[in-house]
Design a protein around this motif. Structure first.
Motif, PDB file in Angstrom:
ATOM      1  N   LEU A  31      41.626  90.562  23.007  1.00  0.00           N
ATOM      2  CA  LEU A  31      40.236  90.325  22.590  1.00  0.00           C
ATOM      3  C   LEU A  31      39.281  90.895  23.645  1.00  0.00           C
ATOM      4  CD1 LEU A  31      40.429  86.676  21.164  1.00  0.00           C
ATOM      5  CD2 LEU A  31      40.085  88.790  19.884  1.00  0.00           C
ATOM      6  N   PRO A  32      38.101  91.364  23.212  1.00  0.00           N
ATOM      7  CA  PRO A  32      37.164  91.944  24.181  1.00  0.00           C
ATOM      8  C   PRO A  32      36.664  90.882  25.165  1.00  0.00           C
ATOM      9  CG  PRO A  32      36.136  91.708  22.021  1.00  0.00           C
ATOM     10  CD  PRO A  32      37.577  91.353  21.844  1.00  0.00           C
ATOM     11  N   GLU A  33      36.289  91.313  26.350  1.00  0.00           N
ATOM     12  CA  GLU A  33      35.849  90.357  27.386  1.00  0.00           C
ATOM     13  C   GLU A  33      34.414  89.936  27.147  1.00  0.00           C
ATOM     14  OE1 GLU A  33      36.587  91.685  31.329  1.00  0.00           O
ATOM     15  OE2 GLU A  33      38.690  92.127  30.889  1.00  0.00           O
ATOM     16  N   ASN A  34      34.224  88.955  26.260  1.00  0.00           N
ATOM     17  CA  ASN A  34      32.883  88.412  26.014  1.00  0.00           C
ATOM     18  C   ASN A  34      32.831  86.974  26.503  1.00  0.00           C
ATOM     19  OD1 ASN A  34      31.538  90.639  24.751  1.00  0.00           O
ATOM     20  ND2 ASN A  34      32.882  90.338  22.980  1.00  0.00           N
ATOM     21  N   GLU A  35      31.611  86.373  26.433  1.00  0.00           N
ATOM     22  CA  GLU A  35      31.420  85.065  27.096  1.00  0.00           C
ATOM     23  C   GLU A  35      32.074  83.886  26.388  1.00  0.00           C
ATOM     24  OE1 GLU A  35      27.915  86.333  26.208  1.00  0.00           O
ATOM     25  OE2 GLU A  35      27.236  87.020  28.180  1.00  0.00           O
ATOM     26  N   VAL A  36      32.195  83.967  25.044  1.00  0.00           N
ATOM     27  CA  VAL A  36      32.598  82.757  24.315  1.00  0.00           C
ATOM     28  C   VAL A  36      33.868  83.004  23.488  1.00  0.00           C
ATOM     29  CG1 VAL A  36      31.829  80.963  22.706  1.00  0.00           C
ATOM     30  CG2 VAL A  36      30.154  82.090  24.161  1.00  0.00           C
ATOM     31  N   LEU A  37      34.877  82.168  23.740  1.00  0.00           N
ATOM     32  CA  LEU A  37      36.128  82.230  22.975  1.00  0.00           C
ATOM     33  C   LEU A  37      36.098  81.098  21.938  1.00  0.00           C
ATOM     34  CD1 LEU A  37      39.050  83.407  22.659  1.00  0.00           C
ATOM     35  CD2 LEU A  37      39.781  81.675  24.310  1.00  0.00           C
ATOM     36  N   GLN A 106      42.601  84.382  14.157  1.00  0.00           N
ATOM     37  CA  GLN A 106      42.463  82.938  14.442  1.00  0.00           C
ATOM     38  C   GLN A 106      41.630  82.673  15.691  1.00  0.00           C
ATOM     39  OE1 GLN A 106      46.691  82.186  14.316  1.00  0.00           O
ATOM     40  NE2 GLN A 106      46.481  80.976  12.434  1.00  0.00           N
ATOM     41  N   TYR A 107      41.401  83.690  16.508  1.00  0.00           N
ATOM     42  CA  TYR A 107      40.489  83.572  17.655  1.00  0.00           C
ATOM     43  C   TYR A 107      39.540  84.765  17.658  1.00  0.00           C
ATOM     44  CZ  TYR A 107      43.135  79.736  19.670  1.00  0.00           C
ATOM     45  OH  TYR A 107      43.724  78.510  19.875  1.00  0.00           O
ATOM     46  N   ILE A 108      38.295  84.519  18.089  1.00  0.00           N
ATOM     47  CA  ILE A 108      37.348  85.615  18.344  1.00  0.00           C
ATOM     48  C   ILE A 108      36.745  85.377  19.727  1.00  0.00           C
ATOM     49  CG2 ILE A 108      36.752  86.148  15.936  1.00  0.00           C
ATOM     50  CD1 ILE A 108      34.190  84.475  16.293  1.00  0.00           C
ATOM     51  N   GLN A 109      36.304  86.455  20.355  1.00  0.00           N
ATOM     52  CA  GLN A 109      35.623  86.321  21.651  1.00  0.00           C
ATOM     53  C   GLN A 109      34.352  87.158  21.572  1.00  0.00           C
ATOM     54  OE1 GLN A 109      38.274  86.117  24.831  1.00  0.00           O
ATOM     55  NE2 GLN A 109      36.716  86.203  26.428  1.00  0.00           N
ATOM     56  N   VAL A 110      33.204  86.481  21.653  1.00  0.00           N
ATOM     57  CA  VAL A 110      31.937  87.143  21.311  1.00  0.00           C
ATOM     58  C   VAL A 110      30.855  86.838  22.345  1.00  0.00           C
ATOM     59  CG1 VAL A 110      32.390  87.090  18.814  1.00  0.00           C
ATOM     60  CG2 VAL A 110      31.215  85.163  19.877  1.00  0.00           C
ATOM     61  N   PRO A 111      29.787  87.651  22.385  1.00  0.00           N
ATOM     62  CA  PRO A 111      28.668  87.338  23.268  1.00  0.00           C
ATOM     63  C   PRO A 111      28.039  85.992  22.882  1.00  0.00           C
ATOM     64  CG  PRO A 111      28.487  89.581  22.411  1.00  0.00           C
ATOM     65  CD  PRO A 111      29.595  88.912  21.651  1.00  0.00           C
ATOM     66  N   GLY A 112      27.571  85.243  23.877  1.00  0.00           N
ATOM     67  CA  GLY A 112      26.949  83.943  23.617  1.00  0.00           C
ATOM     68  C   GLY A 112      25.752  84.052  22.675  1.00  0.00           C
ATOM     69  N   SER A 113      25.044  85.176  22.710  1.00  0.00           N
ATOM     70  CA  SER A 113      23.833  85.331  21.893  1.00  0.00           C
ATOM     71  C   SER A 113      24.152  85.414  20.395  1.00  0.00           C
ATOM     72  CB  SER A 113      23.068  86.577  22.326  1.00  0.00           C
ATOM     73  OG  SER A 113      23.908  87.703  22.207  1.00  0.00           O
ATOM     74  N   TRP A 114      25.415  85.621  20.020  1.00  0.00           N
ATOM     75  CA  TRP A 114      25.782  85.675  18.591  1.00  0.00           C
ATOM     76  C   TRP A 114      26.131  84.296  18.048  1.00  0.00           C
ATOM     77  CZ3 TRP A 114      29.916  90.169  17.987  1.00  0.00           C
ATOM     78  CH2 TRP A 114      29.356  91.364  18.462  1.00  0.00           C
ATOM     79  N   VAL A 115      26.254  83.299  18.924  1.00  0.00           N
ATOM     80  CA  VAL A 115      26.820  82.011  18.529  1.00  0.00           C
ATOM     81  C   VAL A 115      25.713  81.047  18.097  1.00  0.00           C
ATOM     82  CG1 VAL A 115      28.210  80.046  19.309  1.00  0.00           C
ATOM     83  CG2 VAL A 115      28.722  82.353  20.152  1.00  0.00           C
TER      84      VAL A 115
END
Ligand SMILES: NC(=O)c1ccc[n+]([C@@H]2O[C@H](COP(=O)([O-])OP(=O)(O)OC[C@H]3O[C@@H](n4cnc5c(N)ncnc54)[C@H](OP(=O)(O)O)[C@@H]3O)[C@@H](O)[C@H]2O)c1
Length: 332
Positions: A31-37, A106-115
């Motif tokens: 998964l890409p290295e973003n802030e939120v898993l 079943q898991y995503i890792q995304v920037p906090g601003s998308w959450v």
């Protein structure tokens, strides 16, 4: 405990072709290295996902890839101070499932601003029954109302009425007092459209005007269009003065022909609806409406739950216009 691998539906390139998507076990470290898993509980199937899953390079540049523009779940790790471990959240749109691994994993890792926090009163399942289709329908209605649309203005035409976006638009409009005209290729589904609240059901061929007339007999005060092409062109020319036409999709075509006359003689407003990059404040406002007054009463009739391994056949079906309403995915 966070596992080392997880299941995801993958679209993979074999020589120069994208093969039929398959379920794979993926290392979490991919998964890409973003802030939120986030541990994804539910996702949903949108037309755009089917395009991404079958190699549309306008949507997804590189493969292998995990599609899925919609997801909801629980935060398992966060380096963003605004998002906490254990938060119940939605991530829809932005780049999710396009060039960022998406909600069919079943898991995503995304920037906090998308959450976004799961709207109060909306469970995980309901949020994905709605998904981007419901959000886009509500965003279109919101923008039309900001532009003066009201039930008193007259009927609203919804094209691609049997699709996810169309079905949800009909149901929200009908329950907020609008007279709704459903335009569809599935005219035999009278009972379905009537249950959603449509007052009139017309065949999509009625919106394929070939007369070349610059303006047509006015028939509706507003339009939610999900298909584009000559259906959009006909809808604009048959709109009452000062009506709003919300341009949402391209299920028929990304092109349409028009002249300036509907706009300069009838004051028609063309509203572009973009759910993917919609500002977070507006996003929350519209989702809150969906969780409250605009919650579609017939959500269960519109939506069908499937498992991750049923996605490939449903991707085929949505591409061939064989799905009625919405399909949402239980990711467990
Ligand atoms: N602007 C945005 O932010 C946004 C967000 C979500 C979706 N979209 C777009 O909106 C469109 C609809 O999305 P969706 O998720 O509702 O897709 P969907 O569930 O696949 O529905 C598409 C509907 O379009 C109609 N259709 C399909 N092929 C057609 C054709 N050749 N001619 C005329 N009508 C046709 C069918 O309606 P009937 O069954 O009634 O015939 C079909 O059910 C897509 O183009 C999608 O990419 C845009």
């Amino acid at each position: 405990m966070i596992p080392e691998t997880f299941k995801a539906l993958r679209a993979e390139q074999i020589s120069d072709k994208i093969a039929k998507p398959v379920l794979r076990e993926i290392p979490l470290s991919d998964l890409p290295e973003n802030e939120v898993l986030i541990k994804v509980h539910y996702s949903s199937l949108n037309y755009k996902d089917a395009l991404s899953a079958t190699g549309n390079r306008g949507i997804t540049r590189n493969y292998p890839h995990t599609p899925g523009i919609d997801s909801c779940g629980t935060v398992v790790y966060s380096a963003d101070p605004h998002v906490k471990k254990g938060d119940q959240v939605l991530v829809c749109g932005y780049d999710l499932g396009m060039n960022t691994p998406g909600g069919f994993g079943q898991y995503i890792q995304v920037p906090g601003s998308w959450v976004m926090p799961l709207p109060e009163g909306l469970g995980f399942r309901d949020s994905m029954m709605l998904g981007t289709a419901g959000f886009t329908a509500a965003l279109a209605i919101h923008q039309m109302e900001l532009n003066g649309q009201s039930p008193a203005s007259g009927p609203i035409l919804v094209t691609g009425a049997g699709g996810g976006l169309g079905s949800l638009a009909i149901n929200i409009l009908a329950h907020t007092g609008y007279h709704v005209i459903a335009a569809t290729g599935k005219t035999e589904e009278t009972e379905y459209f009537t249950s959603l609240g449509a007052t009139e059901i017309i065949g999509r061929e009625q919106l394929d005007d070939q007369s070349g007339k610059l303006l047509l007999r006015p028939r509706w005060a507003g339009v939610i269009d999900t298909v584009g092409g000559n259906i959009l062109s006909t809808s604009i020319r048959a709109c009452l003065k000062h009506g709003n036409v919300a341009v949402c999709g391209n299920a028929l075509s990304h092109e349409f022909q028009t002249t300036v006359y509907p706009f300069i003689l009838n004051g028609i407003n063309l509203l572009g609806i973009d759910s993917a990059t919609c500002d977070m404040e507006l996003r929350k406002l519209v989702w809150d409406k969906l969780a409250d007054d605009w919650r579609p009463a017939m959500l269960k009739l519109i939506s069908k739950e499937i498992s991750l391994d049923q996605l490939p056949e449903n991707i085929e079906n949505i591409l061939h216009g064989k799905i009625r309403g919405r399909v949402f995915v239980n990711m467990e």
